[in-house]
Design a protein around this motif. Structure first.
Motif, PDB file in Angstrom:
ATOM      1  N   ILE A  66      34.067  44.344  16.473  1.00  0.00           N
ATOM      2  CA  ILE A  66      34.623  44.366  17.589  1.00  0.00           C
ATOM      3  C   ILE A  66      35.962  43.451  18.099  1.00  0.00           C
ATOM      4  N   GLU A  67      36.902  44.064  19.006  1.00  0.00           N
ATOM      5  CA  GLU A  67      37.973  43.275  19.262  1.00  0.00           C
ATOM      6  C   GLU A  67      37.507  42.430  20.515  1.00  0.00           C
ATOM      7  N   GLY A  68      37.049  41.063  20.627  1.00  0.00           N
ATOM      8  CA  GLY A  68      36.603  40.555  21.574  1.00  0.00           C
ATOM      9  C   GLY A  68      36.723  39.004  21.829  1.00  0.00           C
ATOM     10  N   ASP A 111      33.648  49.788  26.182  1.00  0.00           N
ATOM     11  CA  ASP A 111      33.333  48.284  26.534  1.00  0.00           C
ATOM     12  C   ASP A 111      32.176  47.895  25.772  1.00  0.00           C
ATOM     13  N   THR A 112      31.945  46.720  25.389  1.00  0.00           N
ATOM     14  CA  THR A 112      30.828  46.335  24.866  1.00  0.00           C
ATOM     15  C   THR A 112      30.539  44.593  24.767  1.00  0.00           C
ATOM     16  N   TYR A 130      35.083  35.645  22.389  1.00  0.00           N
ATOM     17  CA  TYR A 130      33.858  35.074  21.940  1.00  0.00           C
ATOM     18  C   TYR A 130      33.486  33.648  22.522  1.00  0.00           C
ATOM     19  N   VAL A 165      32.112  39.239  24.337  1.00  0.00           N
ATOM     20  CA  VAL A 165      32.340  40.654  25.125  1.00  0.00           C
ATOM     21  C   VAL A 165      33.739  41.129  24.238  1.00  0.00           C
ATOM     22  N   GLY A 166      33.990  42.589  24.352  1.00  0.00           N
ATOM     23  CA  GLY A 166      34.840  43.098  24.096  1.00  0.00           C
ATOM     24  C   GLY A 166      35.118  44.496  24.049  1.00  0.00           C
ATOM     25  N   VAL A 205      38.159  40.504  28.240  1.00  0.00           N
ATOM     26  CA  VAL A 205      38.286  40.841  27.032  1.00  0.00           C
ATOM     27  C   VAL A 205      39.699  40.352  26.682  1.00  0.00           C
ATOM     28  N   ASN A 243      30.340  46.918  31.264  1.00  0.00           N
ATOM     29  CA  ASN A 243      30.031  45.199  30.959  1.00  0.00           C
ATOM     30  C   ASN A 243      30.235  44.735  32.424  1.00  0.00           C
ATOM     31  N   ILE A 301      28.861  41.577  22.343  1.00  0.00           N
ATOM     32  CA  ILE A 301      28.888  41.121  20.962  1.00  0.00           C
ATOM     33  C   ILE A 301      27.404  40.346  20.638  1.00  0.00           C
ATOM     34  N   ASP A 335      29.591  46.841  15.847  1.00  0.00           N
ATOM     35  CA  ASP A 335      29.558  47.511  17.128  1.00  0.00           C
ATOM     36  C   ASP A 335      27.962  48.026  17.028  1.00  0.00           C
TER      37      ASP A 335
END
Length: 423
Positions: free
Chosen positions: A283-285, A380-381, A287, A393-394, A326, A189, A383, A299
């Motif tokens: 996802i724990e993110g 890592d990702t 926003y 992202v999260g 994040v 990310n 959204i 995800d």
């Protein structure tokens, strides 16, 4: 030799392949020309294979947009109807030696970057990054602006990059990754330094090409603005590397993690190309303004190939800025990364983290350790919105079901190996 000793020896062999891999970017070509088995009416997607009627909304939108872009359908609704009827085919990128970020949508005319792992003869592909807009086909968005950008990538940027890398004689990807880790990247990310180093390498050849001045300026501006550009090459490098690790009898190391917004799938070296799947996680993110969890797909994407090779969240200590993005801090970055030591079998000798006195990143996810410790890999990702577009992202984790299934599958495969006649 006991079964445990056979597994440990197999893991050592697989790690040797990983550490001696030298993925090199060689070319950019239309997908239809280079992807093995690619068809004119086939659209590829991220994650393990999935049927159209079960596919996540954003991924459906991406597939339909690609079908319209290719001229297979006149509009999104027709494209969806044709795909549901089987007139337009869908399959997972991984089945075609390919990876794709987020929806992963890859269609026949799209230019793909060709990456070869020279010592082992494996080749992987990925489409050219679409640029900095949050509304991209890879996030399930398709409109006039997306179409025009895809046309420019197909007609101008892809061929320009292909000519440049051929003139360069190829570009080794590993050294850029290793250097970018000392410059604040975790390479998933946050690949900003890697993209800058990439641009420094490739732009002289773009300038020396036959492109007219306006297009040279547009390519340079595109690379300047696309901080995630090198991330796609990193994904293809990871795929070419882990494919070389695949198929080592008894090996319990993960060779792929991929998500399609509905299911999370993993592959393990000792069981080859078989997928072990469970439900994709929320996802724990963090926003972007105006969005929240109710807007988000679960995800999604093939980009967890980065974590599979010791990057991304497995290198978060290199990128405190990613931890802040994040919702964490420097201590969290260290903690996220070092918690992965408990489920891996080595540290990467080339991927070293300055903040940890140049210790290597944890690498070699062992399904036995995941199940034994109840610790899941961190990824890592970004959204995606259910209706298309990037909204945050999260971090995410796979379901434990994948690893339990994989361990059972490896046990069956190992028993078959043990039953084979010696010699």
């Amino acid at each position: 030799m006991s079964l445990k000793e056979k597994i440990n020896a197999a893991n050592t062999r697989a790690l040797e392949i990983l550490f001696h891999s030298t993925p090199r970017w060689l070319d950019v070509r239309p997908a239809i020309e280079v992807l093995p088995g690619m068809k004119e009416n086939l659209i590829l997607h991220a994650g393990p294979p999935i049927e159209w009627n079960r596919m996540a909304s954003a991924q459906k939108n991406g597939v339909a947009g690609a079908a319209v872009f290719e001229g297979l359908a006149e509009n999104i609704d027709q494209a969806k109807a044709m795909t549901a009827a089987g007139e337009i085919l869908i399959d997972a990128c991984h089945e075609y030696n390919t990876v794709g970020s987020m929806t992963g949508v890859t269609s026949p005319s799209m230019p793909v970057m060709v990456v070869e792992n020279e010592p082992y003869g494996t080749t992987a592909y990925i489409n050219v990054h679409e640029g900095p807009s949050r509304n991209r086909l890879t996030y399930g968005a398709y409109n006039t602006a997306v179409r025009k950008n895809l046309e420019w990538i197909r007609d101008v940027l892809g061929p320009a990059l292909g000519a440049a890398v051929r003139a360069m004689g190829g570009m080794h990807i590993g050294p850029i990754i290793a250097r970018s880790l000392t410059m604040g990247d975790e390479c998933h990310n946050r690949p900003t330094a890697g993209s800058a180093l990439f641009a420094l390498e490739v732009l002289p050849y773009i300038i020396e090409s036959n492109l007219d001045r306006a297009e040279v300026a547009r390519v340079a501006r595109f690379l300047k603005e696309t901080e995630h550009f090198f991330f796609h090459l990193g994904m293809a490098a990871g795929k070419a590397t882990t494919d070389a690790m695949s198929g080592v009898p008894y090996c319990s190391l993960v060779t792929a993690m991929a998500r399609n917004g509905v299911e999370f799938g993993i592959r393990v070296s000792g069981t080859g190309n078989r997928w072990f799947v469970g439900p994709a996680a929320e996802i724990e993110g963090v926003y972007f303004s105006g969005y929240g969890p109710e807007d988000a797909e679960a995800d999604m994407g093939d980009s967890a190939i980065m974590e599979t090779t010791g990057l991304g969240a497995f290198a978060m200590a290199a990128s405190v800025s990613m931890a802040y993005a994040v919702g964490g801090g420097a201590a969290d970055a260290m903690r996220y990364q070092e918690s992965m030591v408990d489920i891996t079998v080595a540290r990467h000798p080339a991927y070293q983290i300055p903040a940890l006195d140049y210790r290597g990143t944890p690498v070699g996810i062992d399904i036995r350790k995941v199940v034994q410790t109840n610790i899941l890999p961190i990824i890592d990702t970004a959204i995606a919105h259910k209706n298309g577009g990037e909204i945050g992202v999260g971090i995410a984790r796979p379901p434990m079901e994948c690893f339990v299934q994989a361990l059972e599958g490896l046990s069956v495969a190992a028993q078959k190996e043990l039953s084979q006649p010696a010699g």
